[in-house]
Design a protein around this motif. Structure first.
Motif, mmCIF file in Angstrom:
data_model
loop_
_atom_site.group_PDB
_atom_site.id
_atom_site.type_symbol
_atom_site.label_atom_id
_atom_site.label_comp_id
_atom_site.label_asym_id
_atom_site.label_seq_id
_atom_site.Cartn_x
_atom_site.Cartn_y
_atom_site.Cartn_z
ATOM 1 N N LEU A 154 -29.460 -33.178 38.880
ATOM 2 C CA LEU A 154 -29.361 -32.554 40.205
ATOM 3 C C LEU A 154 -29.358 -31.035 40.090
ATOM 4 O O LEU A 154 -29.865 -30.325 40.958
ATOM 5 N N PHE A 172 -24.061 -34.782 50.915
ATOM 6 C CA PHE A 172 -25.315 -35.554 50.927
ATOM 7 C C PHE A 172 -25.345 -36.467 52.157
ATOM 8 O O PHE A 172 -24.303 -36.921 52.626
ATOM 9 N N LEU A 209 -30.432 -37.030 40.115
ATOM 10 C CA LEU A 209 -31.107 -37.614 41.257
ATOM 11 C C LEU A 209 -32.081 -38.631 40.658
ATOM 12 O O LEU A 209 -32.964 -38.273 39.887
ATOM 13 N N THR A 211 -35.052 -41.359 40.708
ATOM 14 C CA THR A 211 -36.267 -41.659 41.468
ATOM 15 C C THR A 211 -36.803 -43.043 41.122
ATOM 16 O O THR A 211 -37.792 -43.495 41.694
ATOM 17 N N ILE A 226 -35.227 -41.727 46.662
ATOM 18 C CA ILE A 226 -34.439 -40.877 45.769
ATOM 19 C C ILE A 226 -32.957 -41.030 46.097
ATOM 20 O O ILE A 226 -32.573 -41.096 47.260
ATOM 21 N N ARG A 227 -32.146 -41.137 45.054
ATOM 22 C CA ARG A 227 -30.718 -41.347 45.248
ATOM 23 C C ARG A 227 -29.933 -40.577 44.201
ATOM 24 O O ARG A 227 -30.478 -40.106 43.198
ATOM 25 N N LEU A 228 -28.640 -40.478 44.449
ATOM 26 C CA LEU A 228 -27.754 -39.818 43.508
ATOM 27 C C LEU A 228 -27.213 -40.845 42.522
ATOM 28 O O LEU A 228 -27.031 -42.010 42.869
ATOM 29 N N SER A 238 -22.524 -42.775 44.605
ATOM 30 C CA SER A 238 -23.929 -42.552 44.254
ATOM 31 C C SER A 238 -24.814 -42.899 45.451
ATOM 32 O O SER A 238 -25.448 -43.942 45.505
#
Lengths: 318, 201
Positions: A154, A172, A209, A211, A226-228, A238
């Motif tokens: 990130l 977020f 991050l 993908t 896309i996520r944490l 997350s």
């Protein structure tokens, strides 16, 4: 008057009568058990077929920091056991409800206390150097997996927008569209889903991050596009399907904390010593195993992250 | 074969359908990602389903004047106990690794476990006193004792409600059905009899 005597041929013979009764009974058995079976199937549906996503070119595979004991879970396990309340509150149903989720076009708006606010197109983000990161994933509900994520730190994204000196936190937000996510209204939590990290947590090298996973673009049910991923915190931190990232100087609100503050704290670091009212956090069930393992402090990432919390009472700041 | 016997077999066959389908799925490796959680949840829900069916016998019998139904109530209650036992065994083995101290501390630490344990414990005397001999021996007290079923069902629904994180749909559905079944009894018990109505008028 004619002879009223019933001809013997008109009397139903006992054997026929019994046969008819047996036939009806067989029908009752077949009919009711079939109906019960259908009811069972209705509530327990088989997983939908896998959806193929595009491959991701990973330029870097970080040295595997996990031991032999942490073998990655299968693609099937990872993609059919998801907490994504916008689609369904049943973990095994998310794959089905998310299968038509439209994730193109997609943009992530980054703003707040930054020098260069910018809205990134997902294709731009996919051009960042993609790494494979195999992480343990521990859910607050007491189960865990090992997942081979693909993504990038990130920090690389935050560096591009240049956070201001006064920025202390990163907030977020997940995409929320009632048309695409009609079950969201039954989720029982406020949507859109929001999460947050302290800036130093966000800038930590382990925070990515993601993908994709298993070398392919993120399946819808796992938080496409896309996520944490913050591997030392409980899974709900997350956040999935991110559309907005905001830098701020105050601790941002987080969805589960708003919902039940005494159960879900802002930090939510994996901590076997802080018990949850519903689940003991001392042990966990690794998906694919039938006995429980001990949960590790910071999910086993203490060497890397413990210093972020020096001097803090982690029982209070749970 | 008498109809009574046949109906009992019919009920038993249906009661075992979920278990048979579970085993069938198991053989074919189709139990989903977390079979333990799945079995735990399924046996819990089935316990509640059988409890509610058991409690539905009396209202159905009275409303539809279908007296024969009473003959099947005992076995329905025992199926609730059967699935409740499977539920507790699954929890004890897979969630608590058969550690008594872990189960005890879980019971005192977590309200939803405490409620579930209490509800299950109350089912034990009911199952034990379900034989004909016991019914005779206890006489009038048997009926009083078996009113505990109401508490068991309430406890079961509360247990379910407490474990869900935010989506309370199914616990509320079970709760509403239970409310109707118990509400019926309450109104029946407090209904003024014909005689009393005459006297008061």
């Amino acid at each position: 008057m004619a002879d009223e005597k019933i001809k013997s041929s008109e009397i139903t013979p006992e054997s026929v009568y019994l046969n008819r009764r047996n036939f009806m009974r067989a029908g009752l058995i077949a009919g009711t058990t079939f109906a019960t079976g259908l009811a069972y199937r209705f509530f327990n549906q088989p997983p939908p077929p896998e959806v193929e996503t595009a491959k991701i070119e990973t330029v870097k595979t970080t040295e595997n920091i996990l031991s032999e004991a942490d073998k990655p879970n299968s693609f099937k396990e990872i993609t059919n056991y998801n907490n994504f309340y916008e689609f369904s509150t049943a973990k095994s149903s998310v794959a089905e409800y998310a299968k038509d989720f439209v994730t193109r076009p997609w943009t992530v708006e980054i703003g707040g206390m930054v020098n260069k606010p910018k809205t990134f197109d997902i294709e731009e983000l996919l051009k960042f150097e993609q790494e494979e990161r195999i992480y343990r994933f521990r859910c607050v509900e007491g189960w865990s997996m090992v997942i081979p994520w693909v993504g990038f730190p990130l920090k690389k994204l935050l560096d591009q927008v240049e956070p201001l000196g006064k920025a202390k936190y990163v907030a977020f937000q997940t995409y929320y569209d009632k048309k695409q996510m009609p079950n969201g209204r039954y989720a029982g939590i406020d949507l859109p889903y929001v999460e947050g990290l302290r800036l130093d947590e966000a800038n930590h090298n382990l925070t990515i991050l993601a993908t994709g996973l298993y070398g392919k673009q993120m399946p819808n049910q796992n938080g496409a596009p896309i996520r944490l991923v913050v591997p030392w915190k409980y899974g709900f931190k997350s956040i999935k399907s991110i559309v907005k990232i905001t830098l701020t100087d105050v601790e941002p609100p987080t969805t589960w904390n708003i919902s039940i503050p005494n159960e879900y704290g802002f930090y939510s670091n994996v901590n076997p010593e802080v018990s949850h009212p519903r689940w003991s956090q001392a042990t966990e069930q690794r998906i694919g195993e039938f006995s429980r393992r001990k949960t590790l402090m910071f999910n086993g990432y203490g060497d890397e992250v413990a210093k972020l919390y020096e001097g803090m009472d982690l029982r209070k700041n749970f | 074969m008498q109809d009574f016997k046949f109906n009992k077999i019919l009920i038993s066959l249906n009661a075992f359908v979920p278990l048979i389908l579970f085993m069938w799925d198991g053989f074919r490796g189709n139990l989903g990602t977390n079979p333990i959680e799945f079995f735990l949840r399924t046996t819990g829900v089935l316990t509640l389903v059988f409890l509610l069916i058991t409690l539905a016998v009396t209202p159905l019998r009275k409303i539809f004047r279908w007296n024969g139904l009473i003959k099947y109530r005992r076995m329905l209650g025992l199926y609730a106990f059967f699935y409740g036992t499977l539920h507790l065994i699954t929890y004890s083995i897979f969630d608590k690794s058969l550690s008594v101290s872990a189960i005890v501390s879980d019971t005192f630490q977590r309200p939803f476990i405490a409620v579930g344990m209490l509800a299950f414990t109350l089912m034990i005397p009911l199952a034990v006193t379900s034989t004909n001999a016991m019914i005779k021996r206890l006489g009038k007290r048997w009926g009083k004792l078996h009113k505990l079923t109401y508490l068991v069902a309430i406890g079961g629904v509360v247990h379910f409600y407490l474990i869900v994180k935010s989506d309370i749909f199914y616990p509320v559905v079970f709760g509403l059905i239970l409310l109707i079944l118990l509400g019926y009894r309450f109104f029946e018990a407090n209904k003024p009899s014909v005689k009393q109505t005459k006297l008061s008028s």
